[in-house]
Enzyme design. Structure first.
Site, short mmCIF file in Angstrom:
data_model
loop_
_atom_site.label_atom_id
_atom_site.label_comp_id
_atom_site.label_asym_id
_atom_site.label_seq_id
_atom_site.Cartn_x
_atom_site.Cartn_y
_atom_site.Cartn_z
N ASP A 197 -2.74 4.87 -58.68
CA ASP A 197 -2.07 5.54 -57.66
C ASP A 197 -1.83 5.07 -56.61
O ASP A 197 -2.45 5.05 -55.20
CB ASP A 197 -3.22 6.89 -57.44
CG ASP A 197 -3.29 7.93 -58.35
OD1 ASP A 197 -2.74 7.80 -59.37
OD2 ASP A 197 -3.91 8.99 -58.24
N ASP A 210 -10.57 10.48 -56.29
CA ASP A 210 -9.71 10.79 -57.43
C ASP A 210 -8.75 9.97 -57.80
O ASP A 210 -7.76 9.78 -58.62
CB ASP A 210 -8.88 12.27 -57.09
CG ASP A 210 -8.26 12.34 -55.80
OD1 ASP A 210 -8.98 12.12 -54.76
OD2 ASP A 210 -7.00 12.20 -55.61
N ARG A 240 4.45 5.87 -66.34
CA ARG A 240 3.26 5.37 -65.86
C ARG A 240 2.47 5.11 -67.11
O ARG A 240 2.26 5.92 -68.07
CB ARG A 240 2.75 5.95 -64.72
CG ARG A 240 1.47 5.12 -63.96
CD ARG A 240 1.45 5.90 -62.79
NE ARG A 240 0.42 7.31 -63.13
CZ ARG A 240 -0.34 7.65 -61.88
NH1 ARG A 240 -0.03 7.10 -60.75
NH2 ARG A 240 -0.96 8.68 -61.98
N GLY A 267 5.75 19.15 -57.45
CA GLY A 267 5.41 18.54 -58.78
C GLY A 267 6.26 17.14 -58.85
O GLY A 267 6.59 16.61 -59.81
P1 AMP Z 1 -2.09 11.67 -54.18
O1 AMP Z 1 -2.34 11.48 -53.00
O2 AMP Z 1 -0.59 11.12 -54.68
O3 AMP Z 1 -3.03 10.92 -55.07
O4 AMP Z 1 -2.38 13.16 -54.55
C1 AMP Z 1 -3.52 13.85 -54.59
C2 AMP Z 1 -3.17 15.35 -55.31
O5 AMP Z 1 -2.07 15.98 -55.03
C3 AMP Z 1 -3.13 14.91 -56.73
O6 AMP Z 1 -3.87 16.11 -57.41
C4 AMP Z 1 -1.69 15.14 -56.96
O7 AMP Z 1 -1.51 15.53 -58.40
C5 AMP Z 1 -1.40 16.19 -55.96
N1 AMP Z 1 0.27 16.19 -55.56
C6 AMP Z 1 0.54 15.05 -54.65
N2 AMP Z 1 1.88 15.34 -54.31
C7 AMP Z 1 2.46 16.52 -55.19
C8 AMP Z 1 3.31 17.14 -55.40
N3 AMP Z 1 4.61 16.85 -54.87
N4 AMP Z 1 3.51 18.29 -56.52
C9 AMP Z 1 2.16 18.59 -56.62
N5 AMP Z 1 1.14 17.95 -56.70
C10 AMP Z 1 0.87 16.91 -55.71
MG MG Z 2 -3.86 10.47 -56.90
#
Ligand code: AMP
Ligand code: MG
Length: 489
Positions: free
Chosen positions: A262, A252, A176, A126
């Site tokens: 993102d 997403d 953000r 998180g």
């Molecule tokens: P992203 O590639 O940053 O767009 O993330 C893809 C998904 O993974 C999203 O649902 C994010 O919330 C989740 N996510 C990415 N990094 C973390 C993290 N360190 N802790 C929890 N969820 C994560």
């Molecule tokens: Mg994302």
């Protein structure tokens, strides 16, 4: 101008059905400190900039304290990641504090990124590392000031809390902002769960809040899809025109508003390379620079599929069919402006193609070529050496320049008039990877945040001459071109 505790919250998303989100509290971080504050974003909230100097500011914007009126939630969504369906994602490390209404009647999501785990964290921590917060913070502003709609960011708050990625790093929390963070994947998740009523509720919500222009159409859902197609096509045309590669165009990460969201392993191109892959982990090049227009349509087809309870197949196909023309129109308009052409001619496409091929073959810096093209001299005896010298094979420039000169003559283009037009579309400064890297290294290794603030100021005026910052207009040093940007953040 308002004090922190006077912000007017109006949390419309938190009033949607329970299935849309989970209520969640940010997890505290130890000893938070302010890394950077963005006065331009504060203005959007009517927030008095001097509030950033109050000690409570960092407490509020790292999640240690809750602003009065906040009602924090983590939103549910799903998505297609690198082409594969992932049935549940959701805000795994983002927490929507609430929506702030400003004096103009606009609402802004205040979202903390990296404020601890949520029910959607899937076992991850998180958290976000300072490095990735700095990149997202700077790039959102850089994009906005180039004229590309984007999330904005108010602040970065750091902490010594260790976070393990490829190596040990420290945590930071980004605040953000966007009118909404609803994604294509927010629609997809409900269809996949057979919750057709929630697809409709979400569409009704998004249309009523953000697509007023289609609200009175006979088939507002088809008009809505058509408009999302248009906005997405325009956004991606802008990415292509400014040499930006997003890096992770999963559904997403696609905003329903057609704004760039993102920021992960993104990159502005240095030397023009249509095959540029900014994301080190993208081995197949699915999200390479030249794939983006195509991926945009692929992602839109996922969205269209998710809306099939609201639009007919015929309407869905009609909306998707308009993508190519929307993209081409927007891209051609931008590239004509970058070339300084006031009119449209049949051969312009070939002129542009020959140029891009030559830029690629000669590894010419994309941003700097167009910036220098502003002062192209159409005088027949002028070799335009500043441009010519950028090419390994100057003859390829000469051959193109002859055609360009003839094309300019065709519309009786006047050099100084064209130059003043082109200066407003060919930026002098973009956020090159090495620049973000330097700002990050100073921040993480020396706790020196001056470079972040310097870049924030620089990139707020990307088209203006800023002689004291000329260094940033040079092409990237070789080490900067070879920087590897990983997905971990
Ligand atoms: P992203 O590639 O940053 O767009 O993330 C893809 C998904 O993974 C999203 O649902 C994010 O919330 C989740 N996510 C990415 N990094 C973390 C993290 N360190 N802790 C929890 N969820 C994560
Ligand atoms: Mg994302």
């Amino acid at each position: 101008m308002k004090k922190l505790t006077e912000l007017t919250f109006d949390n419309t998303y938190a009033r949607l059905p329970e299935a849309f989100y989970r209520r969640v509290k940010p997890t505290s971080v130890p000893a938070p400190y302010l890394v950077s504050f963005n006065a331009a974003a504060a203005e959007l909230l009517d927030l008095d900039g001097s509030e950033a100097r109050r000690p409570e500011f960092v407490e509020y914007f790292c999640g240690n304290r809750l602003l009065p009126g906040a009602d924090p939630i983590a939103a549910l969504y799903a998505g297609h990641q690198f082409g594969s369906w992932v049935p549940q994602l959701g805000d795994g490390r983002a927490i929507l504090l609430g929506e702030v209404r400003n004096g103009k009647g606009e609402r802004w999501d205040l979202q903390l990124k990296g404020a601890g785990p949520t029910p959607f964290s899937r076992g991850f921590d998180g958290r976000a590392v300072l490095r990735s917060c700095v990149r997202e913070y700077l790039c959102g502003e850089a994009m906005h000031n180039l004229g590309i709609r984007s999330t904005r960011a108010l602040s970065i708050v750091g902490s010594n809390l260790p976070v393990q990625r490829e190596r040990a790093e420290t945590a930071a929390v980004l605040l953000r902002m966007a009118p909404t963070h609803v994604r294509f994947g927010t629609f997809e998740v409900f269809v996949n769960r057979g919750q057709i009523e929630n697809v409709k509720a979400l569409a009704d919500y998004v249309i009523a809040q953000f697509f007023l222009e289609v609200a009175d159409e006979k088939n507002k859902y088809a008009a809505f899809l058509r408009e999302v197609v248009r906005r997405t096509a325009v956004m991606i045309a802008q990415w292509q025109a400014f040499g930006f590669a997003h890096g992770v165009m999963n559904t997403d990460n696609m905003s329903i508003l057609g704004i760039t969201i993102d920021y992960g392993p993104f990159g502005f191109m240095d030397d023009y390379d249509p095959d540029f892959i900014p994301n080190h982990s993208d081995h197949s090049g699915r999200y390479a620079f030249n794939q983006q227009p195509h991926v945009g349509l692929w992602n839109l087809s996922c969205l269209a599929h998710a809306l099939l309870s609201l639009v007919s197949e015929e309407e869905a196909f009609a909306a998707l069919d308009s993508y190519e023309a929307d993209f081409n129109d927007a891209y051609e308009l931008l590239m004509r402006a970058k070339l300084g052409l006031a009119e449209s001619e049949a051969d312009d496409h070939a002129l542009l193609k020959e140029l891009l091929d030559a830029l690629a073959a000669n590894a010419v810096d994309y941003t700097n070529f167009f910036r220098r093209l502003n002062s192209f001299s159409s005088a027949p005896d002028d070799h335009n050496d500043l441009l010519r010298d950028m090419f390994l094979d100057p003859a390829s420039f000469d051959s193109w320049a002859t055609k360009y000169r003839a094309r300019l003559r065709l519309e009786l283009s006047v050099d100084h008039e064209r130059e003043s037009r082109m200066k407003r579309v060919n930026p002098k400064y973009v956020l090159r990877n090495y620049m973000a890297q330097k700002a990050t290294a100073d921040a993480t290794e020396k706790r020196d945040y001056t470079e972040i603030d310097r870049l924030l100021a620089l990139l707020s005026r990307p088209f203006d001459e800023q002689p004291e910052c000329d260094l940033y207009a040079a092409s990237s040093p070789d080490w900067g071109k070879r920087l590897v940007v990983s997905c971990s953040s």
